[in-house]
Design a protein around this motif. Structure first.
Motif, PDB file in Angstrom:
ATOM      1  N   GLU A  19       0.836  -1.202   0.000  1.00 34.30           N
ATOM      2  CA  GLU A  19       0.000   0.000   0.000  1.00 34.30           C
ATOM      3  C   GLU A  19       0.871   1.252   0.000  1.00 34.30           C
ATOM      4  O   GLU A  19       0.585   2.208  -0.736  1.00 34.30           O
ATOM      5  CB  GLU A  19      -0.927  -0.005   1.211  1.00 34.30           C
ATOM      6  CG  GLU A  19      -1.868   1.185   1.239  1.00 34.30           C
ATOM      7  CD  GLU A  19      -2.821   1.145   2.417  1.00 34.30           C
ATOM      8  OE1 GLU A  19      -3.523   2.142   2.604  1.00 34.30           O
ATOM      9  OE2 GLU A  19      -2.876   0.136   3.146  1.00 34.30           O
ATOM     10  N   MET A 106      -5.582  -1.421  -0.964  1.00 34.49           N
ATOM     11  CA  MET A 106      -6.181  -1.001   0.309  1.00 34.49           C
ATOM     12  C   MET A 106      -7.285  -1.971   0.730  1.00 34.49           C
ATOM     13  O   MET A 106      -7.414  -2.296   1.914  1.00 34.49           O
ATOM     14  CB  MET A 106      -6.728   0.424   0.186  1.00 34.49           C
ATOM     15  CG  MET A 106      -5.652   1.483   0.170  1.00 34.49           C
ATOM     16  SD  MET A 106      -6.286   3.139  -0.095  1.00 34.49           S
ATOM     17  CE  MET A 106      -7.163   3.426   1.427  1.00 34.49           C
ATOM     18  N   LYS A 107      -8.077  -2.455  -0.241  1.00 30.29           N
ATOM     19  CA  LYS A 107      -9.128  -3.423   0.080  1.00 30.29           C
ATOM     20  C   LYS A 107      -8.513  -4.702   0.640  1.00 30.29           C
ATOM     21  O   LYS A 107      -9.016  -5.278   1.613  1.00 30.29           O
ATOM     22  CB  LYS A 107      -9.946  -3.750  -1.168  1.00 30.29           C
ATOM     23  CG  LYS A 107     -10.880  -2.652  -1.598  1.00 30.29           C
ATOM     24  CD  LYS A 107     -11.622  -3.041  -2.855  1.00 30.29           C
ATOM     25  CE  LYS A 107     -12.427  -1.886  -3.397  1.00 30.29           C
ATOM     26  NZ  LYS A 107     -13.080  -2.231  -4.681  1.00 30.29           N
ATOM     27  N   ARG A 109      -5.598  -5.012   2.158  1.00 35.08           N
ATOM     28  CA  ARG A 109      -5.051  -4.744   3.488  1.00 35.08           C
ATOM     29  C   ARG A 109      -6.169  -4.693   4.524  1.00 35.08           C
ATOM     30  O   ARG A 109      -6.052  -5.261   5.611  1.00 35.08           O
ATOM     31  CB  ARG A 109      -4.268  -3.429   3.518  1.00 35.08           C
ATOM     32  CG  ARG A 109      -3.713  -3.153   4.915  1.00 35.08           C
ATOM     33  CD  ARG A 109      -3.387  -1.726   5.215  1.00 35.08           C
ATOM     34  NE  ARG A 109      -4.193  -0.696   4.653  1.00 35.08           N
ATOM     35  CZ  ARG A 109      -5.236  -0.114   5.271  1.00 35.08           C
ATOM     36  NH1 ARG A 109      -5.623  -0.509   6.456  1.00 35.08           N
ATOM     37  NH2 ARG A 109      -5.892   0.870   4.693  1.00 35.08           N
ATOM     38  N   LYS A 110      -7.257  -4.020   4.180  1.00 36.61           N
ATOM     39  CA  LYS A 110      -8.370  -3.930   5.121  1.00 36.61           C
ATOM     40  C   LYS A 110      -8.952  -5.304   5.414  1.00 36.61           C
ATOM     41  O   LYS A 110      -9.352  -5.591   6.548  1.00 36.61           O
ATOM     42  CB  LYS A 110      -9.443  -2.985   4.575  1.00 36.61           C
ATOM     43  CG  LYS A 110      -9.031  -1.532   4.639  1.00 36.61           C
ATOM     44  CD  LYS A 110     -10.093  -0.619   4.069  1.00 36.61           C
ATOM     45  CE  LYS A 110      -9.626   0.826   4.091  1.00 36.61           C
ATOM     46  NZ  LYS A 110     -10.616   1.727   3.492  1.00 36.61           N
ATOM     47  N   GLU A 113      -6.700  -6.878   7.867  1.00 38.93           N
ATOM     48  CA  GLU A 113      -6.892  -6.275   9.191  1.00 38.93           C
ATOM     49  C   GLU A 113      -8.163  -6.795   9.850  1.00 38.93           C
ATOM     50  O   GLU A 113      -8.194  -7.010  11.060  1.00 38.93           O
ATOM     51  CB  GLU A 113      -6.900  -4.752   9.087  1.00 38.93           C
ATOM     52  CG  GLU A 113      -5.521  -4.188   8.850  1.00 38.93           C
ATOM     53  CD  GLU A 113      -5.491  -2.677   8.750  1.00 38.93           C
ATOM     54  OE1 GLU A 113      -6.565  -2.050   8.577  1.00 38.93           O
ATOM     55  OE2 GLU A 113      -4.388  -2.118   8.835  1.00 38.93           O
ATOM     56  N   ARG A 114      -9.224  -7.000   9.052  1.00 37.03           N
ATOM     57  CA  ARG A 114     -10.459  -7.563   9.617  1.00 37.03           C
ATOM     58  C   ARG A 114     -10.201  -8.982  10.133  1.00 37.03           C
ATOM     59  O   ARG A 114     -10.692  -9.369  11.201  1.00 37.03           O
ATOM     60  CB  ARG A 114     -11.584  -7.553   8.579  1.00 37.03           C
ATOM     61  CG  ARG A 114     -12.266  -6.204   8.450  1.00 37.03           C
ATOM     62  CD  ARG A 114     -13.552  -6.301   7.652  1.00 37.03           C
ATOM     63  NE  ARG A 114     -13.345  -6.676   6.259  1.00 37.03           N
ATOM     64  CZ  ARG A 114     -13.016  -5.840   5.283  1.00 37.03           C
ATOM     65  NH1 ARG A 114     -12.867  -4.563   5.539  1.00 37.03           N
ATOM     66  NH2 ARG A 114     -12.855  -6.270   4.045  1.00 37.03           N
ATOM     67  N   GLU A 117      -8.412  -8.666  13.376  1.00 33.41           N
ATOM     68  CA  GLU A 117      -9.323  -8.271  14.454  1.00 33.41           C
ATOM     69  C   GLU A 117     -10.173  -9.450  14.925  1.00 33.41           C
ATOM     70  O   GLU A 117     -10.370  -9.637  16.130  1.00 33.41           O
ATOM     71  CB  GLU A 117     -10.229  -7.128  13.980  1.00 33.41           C
ATOM     72  CG  GLU A 117      -9.504  -5.804  13.826  1.00 33.41           C
ATOM     73  CD  GLU A 117     -10.364  -4.748  13.158  1.00 33.41           C
ATOM     74  OE1 GLU A 117     -11.585  -4.974  12.947  1.00 33.41           O
ATOM     75  OE2 GLU A 117      -9.811  -3.687  12.820  1.00 33.41           O
TER      76      GLU A 117
END
Length: 148
Positions: A19, A106-107, A109-110, A113-114, A117
């Motif tokens: 990113e 970015m999608k 990476r997100k 990250e989800r 989490e």
């Protein structure tokens, strides 16, 4: 207390690096577009100066060679402007490609990250369950000691 370790942290780190690189590429592409647009504006300014010079030449005196030179310069400027417009369009496409690439990264990476989490939430639940079990065992043991 147990320490949380996300087993796919290296993948998340790579996504973050990708990113950052995509952001830098977008910045370079945007800078290139700005430079190309600036060149186009300079060409328009030069053309305007040639137009003004042509008006002046027609008013002052009719020097045929100077008028021809001016006409030639205007024609060349039109060619340069068209070429520069193509350069601007190309730079715009590169900016858009870089933007789309950044959005895709970015999608990804997100998404990572989800997942991290969710793994953390699961870890917290497991730790809480283990602590609760320890407290229950300790309570049972203490209660058993008092009765015995």
């Amino acid at each position: 207390m147990a320490k949380f370790r996300y087993r796919m942290q290296s993948i998340l780190n790579i996504k973050i690096q990708m990113e950052d690189q995509a952001k830098m590429e977008l910045g370079r592409a945007q800078r290139r577009l700005n430079e190309e647009e600036e060149r186009l504006e300079q060409l328009y300014s030069r053309k305007s100066a040639y137009l003004e010079e042509g008006r002046r030449l027609r008013q002052d005196s009719l020097k045929v060679q100077e008028l021809r030179d001016n006409e030639y310069a205007l024609a060349r400027m039109d060619e340069f402007i068209e070429e520069q417009k193509e350069n601007v369009r190309y730079a715009e496409r590169k900016v858009e490609e870089a933007r789309q690439k950044l959005e895709e990264i970015m999608k990804e990476r997100k998404g990572q990250e989800r997942l991290r989490e969710k793994a953390f939430e699961q870890f917290v639940l497991e730790v809480n369950a283990a602590e609760s079990k320890e407290v229950d065992e300790l309570t049972s043991y203490t209660y058993g000691q008092k009765r015995g």
